[in-house]
Write a protein that holds these residues in place. Structure first.
Motif, PDB file in Angstrom:
ATOM      1  N   SER A   1      26.212 -28.835  51.911  1.00 47.36           N
ATOM      2  CA  SER A   1      24.752 -28.896  51.843  1.00 47.36           C
ATOM      3  C   SER A   1      24.285 -29.683  50.620  1.00 47.36           C
ATOM      4  N   TRP A   2      22.985 -29.688  50.418  1.00 44.41           N
ATOM      5  CA  TRP A   2      22.348 -30.366  49.288  1.00 44.41           C
ATOM      6  C   TRP A   2      22.857 -29.839  47.944  1.00 44.41           C
ATOM      7  N   THR A   3      23.242 -28.581  47.888  1.00 42.29           N
ATOM      8  CA  THR A   3      23.642 -27.953  46.628  1.00 42.29           C
ATOM      9  C   THR A   3      24.800 -28.689  45.966  1.00 42.29           C
ATOM     10  N   SER A   4      25.596 -29.403  46.732  1.00 47.38           N
ATOM     11  CA  SER A   4      26.715 -30.146  46.147  1.00 47.38           C
ATOM     12  C   SER A   4      26.245 -31.235  45.189  1.00 47.38           C
ATOM     13  N   ASN A   5      24.947 -31.581  45.200  1.00 45.14           N
ATOM     14  CA  ASN A   5      24.407 -32.563  44.264  1.00 45.14           C
ATOM     15  C   ASN A   5      24.190 -31.990  42.864  1.00 45.14           C
ATOM     16  N   GLU A   6      24.221 -30.669  42.731  1.00 41.56           N
ATOM     17  CA  GLU A   6      23.978 -30.010  41.455  1.00 41.56           C
ATOM     18  C   GLU A   6      25.282 -29.954  40.645  1.00 41.56           C
ATOM     19  N   ALA A   7      25.381 -30.784  39.615  1.00 41.72           N
ATOM     20  CA  ALA A   7      26.637 -30.928  38.877  1.00 41.72           C
ATOM     21  C   ALA A   7      27.072 -29.637  38.190  1.00 41.72           C
ATOM     22  N   ARG A   8      26.129 -28.924  37.554  1.00 41.01           N
ATOM     23  CA  ARG A   8      26.495 -27.688  36.847  1.00 41.01           C
ATOM     24  C   ARG A   8      27.027 -26.649  37.821  1.00 41.01           C
ATOM     25  N   ILE A   9      26.380 -26.544  38.978  1.00 40.46           N
ATOM     26  CA  ILE A   9      26.815 -25.565  39.975  1.00 40.46           C
ATOM     27  C   ILE A   9      28.177 -25.954  40.534  1.00 40.46           C
ATOM     28  N   THR A  10      28.353 -27.247  40.823  1.00 37.11           N
ATOM     29  CA  THR A  10      29.642 -27.713  41.333  1.00 37.11           C
ATOM     30  C   THR A  10      30.754 -27.427  40.334  1.00 37.11           C
ATOM     31  N   ALA A  11      30.483 -27.657  39.051  1.00 39.64           N
ATOM     32  CA  ALA A  11      31.480 -27.378  38.019  1.00 39.64           C
ATOM     33  C   ALA A  11      31.800 -25.889  37.957  1.00 39.64           C
ATOM     34  N   PHE A  12      30.762 -25.051  37.980  1.00 42.44           N
ATOM     35  CA  PHE A  12      30.995 -23.612  37.920  1.00 42.44           C
ATOM     36  C   PHE A  12      31.821 -23.145  39.107  1.00 42.44           C
TER      37      PHE A  12
END
Length: 305
Positions: free
Chosen positions: A88-99
């Motif tokens: 989904s779109w959330t994969s664009n969020e770098a901090r979340i992807t890193a976490f």
């Protein structure tokens, strides 16, 4: 930071690291990346691995084995949940992807600890795949890659608020379930499950902070989060597909009124910021209790016949 058009197109201008065309974030409508107080770098640097224990000292009663097996399947769902989020779109969020890279690593070892405990009692056949797991595989591998980009393209960034709200509710609900089961254990088994509960605290804190920051930032993100918590989604379920023993397991795990109260309080950490104060975890448990009561009543009638 926003610069003038002349600065944007001047090849001699040196932009700070992480900036694109003079902006910290490449979407012109959102020039600032959302950052909460949670230190992702520190979390990744201290991600925790295997939980060691003495298998000879593990003692688990028969009725608790089923409930631990249900919790193990929920713990083991990290990969499916990650794939659902990254489609989904959330994969664009770098901090979340890193976490999530550290989260997936830690979730693997939490699930492994539960499985190692169960292996002291169960046989290998008890861990084989079932129809619900095959259905989840079909949905994650075939359905999500088609549907998620379409929904993400329409909703875009507010979708992340929905994912964070879901994972905050889900992780805290799983923690509440593990606390309820831990009260029925003793010795080495209780120590291992306590370690799992304690490790989850940091995970819950991250998803709650990310969800609340987005929910409070804008009405559209609050409404998107509220929509993500509506039925048929259920927190103590793997990517929307129920386990055959879900009703019985939840009825057993949350048999105590005090444990159900803690679950309500857990839901409220996110629900109190949303319209209607949703309680998806408690709704799922209430439905399980009703289903179990109906099954017992039907069995009683059949026995009477």
């Amino acid at each position: 930071m926003v610069t003038s058009d002349r600065t944007l197109h001047n090849p001699l201008v040196e932009h700070p690291p992480g900036h694109v065309r003079g902006r910290l974030f490449s979407d012109a409508e959102h020039p600032i990346v959302l950052r909460t107080a949670f230190d992702v770098d520190d979390y990744l640097a201290h991600a925790r691995g295997r939980i060691e224990f003495d298998s000879e000292r593990i003692e688990v009663a028969g009725d608790v084995v089923r409930d631990l097996g249900f919790l193990w399947r929920l713990e083991n769902s990290a990969l499916a949940e990650t794939r659902a989020m990254f489609a989904s779109w959330t994969s664009n969020e770098a901090r979340i992807t890193a976490f999530v890279t550290g989260w997936g690593y830690e979730r693997y070892w939490l699930a492994r600890a539960l499985r190692d405990m169960l292996e002291t009692t169960l046989s290998p056949e008890d861990f084989r795949g079932s129809t619900p797991r095959r259905l989840r595989g079909m949905w994650v591998e075939r359905g999500l890659p088609i549907l998620a980009p379409v929904v993400g393209g329409l909703v875009k960034e507010p979708l992340t608020a929905g994912h964070m709200a879901r994972l905050a509710i889900q992780e805290a609900g799983l923690q509440a379930a593990e606390r309820a089961v831990c009260a029925r254990l003793s010795g080495e088994a209780a120590r291992v499950l306590t370690e799992i509960i304690d490790r989850r605290e940091t995970i819950v804190r991250f998803f709650r902070s990310e969800a609340v920051a987005r929910i409070r930032r804008s009405r559209i993100e609050a409404l998107t989060a509220r929509a993500h918590l509506m039925r048929p989604w259920a927190p103590l379920r793997i990517v929307g597909v129920p386990e055959p023993d879900e009703a019985g397991a939840l009825t057993s795990i949350f048999a105590s009124a005090s444990d159900r109260r803690r679950l309500i309080d857990s839901d409220a950490e996110i629900g109190r910021f949303l319209p209607g104060n949703p309680q998806p975890s408690m709704n799922q448990v209430t439905a399980a209790l009703r289903s179990t009561r109906r099954a017992h009543a039907q069995a009683g009638r059949n026995h009477g016949l």
